[in-house]
Enzyme design. Structure first.
Site: not given
Length: 109
Positions: A78, A80-82
């Site tokens: 999450h 890294q996705d942000h």
């Protein structure tokens, strides 16, 4: 790497990535109403958030390269996705601000 330290780094990704994306969105909103000074400041603020998020990411990468395996978790993914979404959104926000500047006849940096 200690679990608590790892959690703090992951939260750095999430918080700073989220702030960077929010600042980029605020830059677009400012440009939309021709407040280009605020738009430029918000893009700079977004860059600062990205730098802070990158510091967290670099710390985790350095630890893993030194043999300290990071525990793969949904929270890490999450985070890294942000960060990746914030980077993409910041790049697009810069282009949108430039379009608004061009429409207003303002010189583009």
């Amino acid at each position: 790497m200690e679990n608590q330290e790892n959690l703090q780094l992951i939260m750095g990704l999430i918080i700073n990535g989220g702030n960077a994306k929010s600042d980029a969105m605020e830059a677009i909103h400012a440009a939309k109403v021709s407040d280009f000074e605020l738009a430029d400041q918000k893009l700079k603020d977004s860059d600062k958030g990205l730098v802070e998020a990158h510091h967290s990411q670099t710390s985790m990468l350095t630890a893993e390269a030194s043999g300290e395996k990071a525990e793969l978790s949904l929270l890490l993914i999450h985070g890294q996705d942000h960060l990746m979404n914030a980077i993409t959104f910041r790049d697009m926000a810069s282009e949108v601000v430039d379009v608004y500047k061009k429409m207003a006849g303002v010189a583009i940096d």
